[in-house]
Write a protein that holds these residues in place. Structure first.
Motif, PDB file in Angstrom:
ATOM      1  N   UNK A   1      48.003  -9.704 -19.452  1.00 28.06           N
ATOM      2  CA  UNK A   1      46.585  -9.985 -19.224  1.00 28.06           C
ATOM      3  C   UNK A   1      46.013 -10.834 -20.354  1.00 28.06           C
ATOM      4  N   UNK A   2      46.304 -10.458 -21.606  1.00 25.09           N
ATOM      5  CA  UNK A   2      45.791 -11.206 -22.753  1.00 25.09           C
ATOM      6  C   UNK A   2      46.313 -12.639 -22.760  1.00 25.09           C
ATOM      7  N   UNK A   3      47.585 -12.808 -22.440  1.00 19.99           N
ATOM      8  CA  UNK A   3      48.159 -14.165 -22.430  1.00 19.99           C
ATOM      9  C   UNK A   3      47.541 -14.995 -21.318  1.00 19.99           C
ATOM     10  N   UNK A   4      47.364 -14.405 -20.156  1.00 19.62           N
ATOM     11  CA  UNK A   4      46.780 -15.135 -19.026  1.00 19.62           C
ATOM     12  C   UNK A   4      45.337 -15.517 -19.346  1.00 19.62           C
ATOM     13  N   UNK A   5      44.585 -14.601 -19.937  1.00 18.95           N
ATOM     14  CA  UNK A   5      43.196 -14.903 -20.307  1.00 18.95           C
ATOM     15  C   UNK A   5      43.157 -16.015 -21.349  1.00 18.95           C
ATOM     16  N   UNK A   6      44.089 -15.969 -22.292  1.00 19.35           N
ATOM     17  CA  UNK A   6      44.160 -17.001 -23.324  1.00 19.35           C
ATOM     18  C   UNK A   6      44.485 -18.362 -22.707  1.00 19.35           C
TER      19      UNK A   6
ATOM     20  N   UNK B   1      42.982 -21.978 -10.081  1.00 20.52           N
ATOM     21  CA  UNK B   1      42.067 -21.277 -10.974  1.00 20.52           C
ATOM     22  C   UNK B   1      41.659 -22.197 -12.112  1.00 20.52           C
ATOM     23  N   UNK B   2      40.419 -21.991 -12.601  1.00 20.71           N
ATOM     24  CA  UNK B   2      39.953 -22.690 -13.794  1.00 20.71           C
ATOM     25  C   UNK B   2      38.875 -21.849 -14.456  1.00 20.71           C
ATOM     26  N   UNK B   3      38.620 -22.135 -15.699  1.00 18.04           N
ATOM     27  CA  UNK B   3      37.596 -21.412 -16.451  1.00 18.04           C
ATOM     28  C   UNK B   3      36.243 -21.665 -15.803  1.00 18.04           C
ATOM     29  N   UNK B   4      35.448 -20.624 -15.621  1.00 20.89           N
ATOM     30  CA  UNK B   4      34.144 -20.788 -14.985  1.00 20.89           C
ATOM     31  C   UNK B   4      33.150 -21.407 -15.965  1.00 20.89           C
ATOM     32  N   UNK B   5      32.284 -22.268 -15.464  1.00 21.13           N
ATOM     33  CA  UNK B   5      31.260 -22.862 -16.334  1.00 21.13           C
ATOM     34  C   UNK B   5      30.351 -21.795 -16.951  1.00 21.13           C
TER      35      UNK B   5
ATOM     36  N   UNK C   1      44.043 -19.373 -19.531  1.00 21.07           N
ATOM     37  CA  UNK C   1      42.976 -19.865 -18.651  1.00 21.07           C
ATOM     38  C   UNK C   1      41.711 -20.197 -19.433  1.00 21.07           C
ATOM     39  N   UNK C   2      41.562 -19.619 -20.633  1.00 18.42           N
ATOM     40  CA  UNK C   2      40.368 -19.920 -21.431  1.00 18.42           C
ATOM     41  C   UNK C   2      40.340 -21.375 -21.871  1.00 18.42           C
ATOM     42  N   UNK C   3      41.499 -22.019 -21.853  1.00 16.83           N
ATOM     43  CA  UNK C   3      41.572 -23.426 -22.276  1.00 16.83           C
ATOM     44  C   UNK C   3      41.716 -24.375 -21.096  1.00 16.83           C
ATOM     45  N   UNK C   4      41.546 -23.860 -19.879  1.00 14.08           N
ATOM     46  CA  UNK C   4      41.743 -24.670 -18.681  1.00 14.08           C
ATOM     47  C   UNK C   4      40.396 -25.013 -18.064  1.00 14.08           C
TER      48      UNK C   4
ATOM     49  N   UNK D   1      54.674 -15.001 -11.503  1.00 14.06           N
ATOM     50  CA  UNK D   1      53.537 -15.434 -10.690  1.00 14.06           C
ATOM     51  C   UNK D   1      52.763 -14.256 -10.089  1.00 14.06           C
ATOM     52  N   UNK D   2      53.464 -13.203  -9.702  1.00 14.27           N
ATOM     53  CA  UNK D   2      52.794 -12.029  -9.121  1.00 14.27           C
ATOM     54  C   UNK D   2      51.851 -11.386 -10.146  1.00 14.27           C
ATOM     55  N   UNK D   3      52.333 -11.219 -11.371  1.00 15.46           N
ATOM     56  CA  UNK D   3      51.499 -10.644 -12.436  1.00 15.46           C
ATOM     57  C   UNK D   3      50.344 -11.580 -12.771  1.00 15.46           C
ATOM     58  N   UNK D   4      50.633 -12.862 -12.836  1.00  7.99           N
ATOM     59  CA  UNK D   4      49.578 -13.835 -13.131  1.00  7.99           C
ATOM     60  C   UNK D   4      48.493 -13.789 -12.063  1.00  7.99           C
ATOM     61  N   UNK D   5      48.878 -13.764 -10.802  1.00  8.29           N
ATOM     62  CA  UNK D   5      47.910 -13.733  -9.694  1.00  8.29           C
ATOM     63  C   UNK D   5      47.022 -12.489  -9.794  1.00  8.29           C
ATOM     64  N   UNK D   6      47.639 -11.341 -10.093  1.00  2.00           N
ATOM     65  CA  UNK D   6      46.875 -10.090 -10.212  1.00  2.00           C
ATOM     66  C   UNK D   6      45.815 -10.221 -11.307  1.00  2.00           C
ATOM     67  N   UNK D   7      46.211 -10.709 -12.476  1.00  2.00           N
ATOM     68  CA  UNK D   7      45.266 -10.812 -13.590  1.00  2.00           C
ATOM     69  C   UNK D   7      44.260 -11.945 -13.385  1.00  2.00           C
ATOM     70  N   UNK D   8      44.672 -13.027 -12.770  1.00  2.00           N
ATOM     71  CA  UNK D   8      43.727 -14.109 -12.459  1.00  2.00           C
ATOM     72  C   UNK D   8      42.660 -13.630 -11.485  1.00  2.00           C
ATOM     73  N   UNK D   9      43.045 -12.834 -10.511  1.00  2.00           N
ATOM     74  CA  UNK D   9      42.065 -12.287  -9.565  1.00  2.00           C
ATOM     75  C   UNK D   9      41.104 -11.335 -10.272  1.00  2.00           C
ATOM     76  N   UNK D  10      41.618 -10.559 -11.229  1.00  2.00           N
ATOM     77  CA  UNK D  10      40.752  -9.688 -12.025  1.00  2.00           C
ATOM     78  C   UNK D  10      39.764 -10.530 -12.826  1.00  2.00           C
ATOM     79  N   UNK D  11      40.261 -11.593 -13.455  1.00  2.00           N
ATOM     80  CA  UNK D  11      39.388 -12.481 -14.230  1.00  2.00           C
ATOM     81  C   UNK D  11      38.361 -13.175 -13.332  1.00  2.00           C
TER      82      UNK D  11
END
Length: 196
Positions: free
Chosen positions: A28-33, A83-87, A35-38, A55-65
């Motif tokens: 989760x921390x790596x995925x957030x890190x 996915x991209x960082x929200x404005x 996507x924070x720069x995307x 990809x399965x783990x990434x999708x789960x955490x991206x959906x949470x984010x």
């Protein structure tokens, strides 16, 4: 040339740093890190690869984010979710950073100065925004092929755009400061102004 570093040695260093990052963080921390720069849409696979997870783990955490408002989802060219960082999360992060480093009084002064600076641009060029100025100058160029007119300085446009962006972030920081003050008032016993 002795002592030179070959490509294989760089690969080894990169792999070691990546392995250490993986050991010291959760997926989760790596995925957030990552996507924070995307700021442009990326696929789940791209995030998973960079974050060193499936990809399965990434999708789960991206959906949470996405549920948390940290990322936004789009439909990619091939119909998959991107996915991209929200404005909104960027604005909140920038405003929080301003609040941490600038006092409310100083922020009010800076907002006033930036508003004056933007008013000066508007008065000098007779338009409301740098975009309107570009359109006006382009139209002048097209309609007056042989006429002479002042060239538009790109640095002036950049300064105007930057000042306007900084003003928006400063206003967001002031709004957060105001909201925090009201939240603080409401958390006090019998501190509600509506109850008085």
């Amino acid at each position: 040339m002795t002592g030179s570093t070959g490509p294989d040695e760089f690969d080894d260093v990169n792999e070691a740093v990546g392995a250490e990052w993986e050991d010291e963080t959760t997926p989760y921390e790596r995925i957030r890190d990552v996507i924070s720069r995307v700021h442009t849409p990326v696929s789940t696979d791209a995030v998973a690869d960079t974050a060193r997870t499936s990809p399965k783990t990434a999708r789960k955490h991206l959906n949470t984010l996405a549920d948390e408002g940290f990322v936004t989802t789009d439909t990619g060219e091939n119909g998959g979710t991107t996915y991209r960082r929200s404005p909104e999360s960027l604005v909140v992060e920038q405003a929080a950073d301003i609040r941490e480093h600038v006092s409310t009084e100083e922020l009010i002064t800076r907002v006033s100065e930036m508003r004056e600076h933007i008013s000066d641009f508007q008065a000098e060029y007779g338009v409301e925004s740098p975009e309107e100025l570009l359109v006006e100058r382009t139209n002048q160029t097209l309609s007056e092929a042989a006429a002479t007119h002042d060239d538009l300085d790109p640095e002036t446009l950049q300064e105007w755009q930057t000042t306007r962006r900084n003003l928006a972030f400063a206003n967001a920081a002031l709004s957060i400061a105001t909201a925090e003050r009201f939240v603080g008032d409401e958390s006090r016993p019998n501190g509600s102004t509506l109850a008085q």
